[in-house]
Design a protein around this motif. Structure first.
Motif, PDB file in Angstrom:
ATOM      1  N   ILE A 104       0.769  -1.126  -0.262  1.00  0.00           N
ATOM      2  CA  ILE A 104       0.101   0.204   0.031  1.00  0.00           C
ATOM      3  C   ILE A 104       0.856   0.738   0.192  1.00  0.00           C
ATOM      4  O   ILE A 104       0.508   1.928  -0.883  1.00  0.00           O
ATOM      5  CB  ILE A 104      -1.235  -0.086   1.374  1.00  0.00           C
ATOM      6  CG1 ILE A 104      -1.793  -1.068   0.663  1.00  0.00           C
ATOM      7  CG2 ILE A 104      -1.112   1.351   1.169  1.00  0.00           C
ATOM      8  CD1 ILE A 104      -2.765  -1.115   2.117  1.00  0.00           C
TER       9      ILE A 104
ATOM     10  N   ILE B  82      -1.602   0.922   9.502  1.00  0.00           N
ATOM     11  CA  ILE B  82      -1.612   1.869   8.690  1.00  0.00           C
ATOM     12  C   ILE B  82      -3.049   2.725   9.528  1.00  0.00           C
ATOM     13  O   ILE B  82      -3.369   3.648   8.705  1.00  0.00           O
ATOM     14  CB  ILE B  82      -2.379   1.728   7.601  1.00  0.00           C
ATOM     15  CG1 ILE B  82      -2.792   2.515   6.644  1.00  0.00           C
ATOM     16  CG2 ILE B  82      -3.803   1.228   7.820  1.00  0.00           C
ATOM     17  CD1 ILE B  82      -2.638   2.131   5.440  1.00  0.00           C
TER      18      ILE B  82
ATOM     19  N   LYS C  84     -14.556   5.750   1.383  1.00  0.00           N
ATOM     20  CA  LYS C  84     -13.677   5.123   0.482  1.00  0.00           C
ATOM     21  C   LYS C  84     -13.084   4.550   1.206  1.00  0.00           C
ATOM     22  O   LYS C  84     -11.752   4.264   2.258  1.00  0.00           O
ATOM     23  CB  LYS C  84     -12.628   5.954  -0.109  1.00  0.00           C
ATOM     24  CG  LYS C  84     -12.045   7.404  -0.994  1.00  0.00           C
ATOM     25  CD  LYS C  84     -11.520   7.789  -1.144  1.00  0.00           C
ATOM     26  CE  LYS C  84     -11.794   9.142  -1.663  1.00  0.00           C
ATOM     27  NZ  LYS C  84     -10.201  10.475  -1.992  1.00  0.00           N
TER      28      LYS C  84
ATOM     29  N   ASN D 123       1.653   3.821  -3.337  1.00  0.00           N
ATOM     30  CA  ASN D 123      -0.073   5.188  -2.920  1.00  0.00           C
ATOM     31  C   ASN D 123      -1.215   4.964  -3.389  1.00  0.00           C
ATOM     32  O   ASN D 123      -1.980   6.004  -2.986  1.00  0.00           O
ATOM     33  CB  ASN D 123       1.242   6.173  -3.258  1.00  0.00           C
ATOM     34  CG  ASN D 123       0.424   7.751  -2.810  1.00  0.00           C
ATOM     35  OD1 ASN D 123       0.638   8.045  -1.549  1.00  0.00           O
ATOM     36  ND2 ASN D 123       0.367   8.552  -3.709  1.00  0.00           N
ATOM     37  N   ILE D 124      -1.598   3.682  -1.924  1.00  0.00           N
ATOM     38  CA  ILE D 124      -2.804   3.414  -2.413  1.00  0.00           C
ATOM     39  C   ILE D 124      -3.631   4.236  -0.897  1.00  0.00           C
ATOM     40  O   ILE D 124      -3.513   4.071   0.171  1.00  0.00           O
ATOM     41  CB  ILE D 124      -2.694   2.143  -2.531  1.00  0.00           C
ATOM     42  CG1 ILE D 124      -2.994   0.994  -3.320  1.00  0.00           C
ATOM     43  CG2 ILE D 124      -5.263   1.573  -2.118  1.00  0.00           C
ATOM     44  CD1 ILE D 124      -2.515   0.060  -3.090  1.00  0.00           C
ATOM     45  N   LYS D 125      -4.566   5.302  -1.568  1.00  0.00           N
ATOM     46  CA  LYS D 125      -5.845   6.246  -0.853  1.00  0.00           C
ATOM     47  C   LYS D 125      -7.035   5.311  -0.388  1.00  0.00           C
ATOM     48  O   LYS D 125      -7.784   4.629  -1.494  1.00  0.00           O
ATOM     49  CB  LYS D 125      -5.844   7.658  -1.112  1.00  0.00           C
ATOM     50  CG  LYS D 125      -4.618   8.209  -1.269  1.00  0.00           C
ATOM     51  CD  LYS D 125      -3.860   8.374  -0.163  1.00  0.00           C
ATOM     52  CE  LYS D 125      -2.236   9.173  -0.354  1.00  0.00           C
ATOM     53  NZ  LYS D 125      -1.514   9.193   0.826  1.00  0.00           N
ATOM     54  N   PHE D 126      -7.369   5.512   1.177  1.00  0.00           N
ATOM     55  CA  PHE D 126      -8.462   5.248   1.412  1.00  0.00           C
ATOM     56  C   PHE D 126      -9.287   5.971   3.030  1.00  0.00           C
ATOM     57  O   PHE D 126      -7.850   6.000   3.520  1.00  0.00           O
ATOM     58  CB  PHE D 126      -8.303   3.123   0.693  1.00  0.00           C
ATOM     59  CG  PHE D 126      -7.729   2.700   2.000  1.00  0.00           C
ATOM     60  CD1 PHE D 126      -7.959   2.349   3.299  1.00  0.00           C
ATOM     61  CD2 PHE D 126      -6.510   2.232   1.495  1.00  0.00           C
ATOM     62  CE1 PHE D 126      -6.755   1.577   3.845  1.00  0.00           C
ATOM     63  CE2 PHE D 126      -5.402   2.200   2.097  1.00  0.00           C
ATOM     64  CZ  PHE D 126      -5.522   1.502   3.376  1.00  0.00           C
ATOM     65  N   ASP D 127     -10.290   5.191   2.793  1.00  0.00           N
ATOM     66  CA  ASP D 127     -10.777   5.658   4.236  1.00  0.00           C
ATOM     67  C   ASP D 127     -10.552   4.560   5.219  1.00  0.00           C
ATOM     68  O   ASP D 127     -10.065   5.123   6.518  1.00  0.00           O
ATOM     69  CB  ASP D 127     -11.320   6.168   4.690  1.00  0.00           C
ATOM     70  CG  ASP D 127     -12.053   7.966   3.756  1.00  0.00           C
ATOM     71  OD1 ASP D 127     -10.858   8.699   3.404  1.00  0.00           O
ATOM     72  OD2 ASP D 127     -12.422   8.197   3.146  1.00  0.00           O
TER      73      ASP D 127
END
Length: 214
Positions: free
Chosen positions: A91, A130, A175, A95-99
């Motif tokens: 990740i 994370i 997200k 650079n994987i983005k999520f909430d």
């Protein structure tokens, strides 16, 4: 003097697969780590007018395959720790983005028999690193046939109505990253993601520890 004390008080890290000295908290020795064939970049599953983005950390072979089997069938929870760390590193690298984090659910009877959901364990390991919450957003509402031995078309039919979203209000505009152990045809991840999106998720990315084929 620092070198002396680092040797004297070093932790006794052993490789989870072969038992050799691992030298650090990663719990894999150099030889077993070299047996991991890492995947590169994202891929997509498009069906029913919906396109879902997938990532897999490594191919389902050698060290990765052994760790997943040990986790899934032999209650080797240290393997979840190693796989969770690999997923976290993947990740960060991509650079994987999520909430929020969620996971592929198990049918209640299967969960009771096994005693744990390996996908949830992986999600929890990822959450520790994370610092984002794990949410239970899905239920498996029917007992499906075992996917082993089914061809691609049968796997999709087997899972088309297996999952239901729950806690819909909390899903809205989130997200979400959906965690599972192995990508085979993509049917499981696709139908889980479809339910989340249908219930208001802003985006869903599927992340698996392994991918079954090149």
């Amino acid at each position: 003097m620092d070198c002396f004390f680092s040797v004297l008080y070093s932790a006794d890290y052993k490789c989870v697969l072969c038992g050799e000295e691992a030298f650090d908290e990663k719990l894999l020795c150099g030889s077993c780590f070299k047996n991991i064939s890492l995947c590169k970049g994202e891929f997509y599953v498009e069906k029913e007018n919906l396109c879902i983005k997938f990532y897999s950390v490594a191919y389902y072979s050698k060290s990765i395959k052994e760790m997943i089997i040990r986790l899934k069938y032999k209650r080797d929870f240290l393997c979840a720790e190693v796989l969770g760390n690999l997923m976290y590193n993947y990740i960060m690298k991509n650079n994987i983005k999520f909430d929020e984090i969620t996971f592929v659910p198990m049918e209640k009877g299967d969960l009771k028999r096994r005693g744990y959901n390996q996908s949830k364990l992986l999600a929890n390991e990822l959450s520790k690193r994370i610092k984002l919450p794990v949410k239970e957003y899905l239920e498996k509402n029917s007992k499906t046939s075992d996917q082993i031995g089914l061809n691609g078309k049968m796997r999709w039919q087997n899972l088309s109505s297996a999952f239901t979203a729950c806690n819909e209000k909390a899903i809205l505009n989130r997200k979400i990253i959906l965690v599972d152990d192995v990508f085979t045809t993509g049917a499981t991840g696709f139908y889980c993601a479809k339910n989340l999106i249908s219930n208001g998720a802003k985006s869903v990315i599927v992340l698996t520890a392994a991918k079954s084929s090149i």
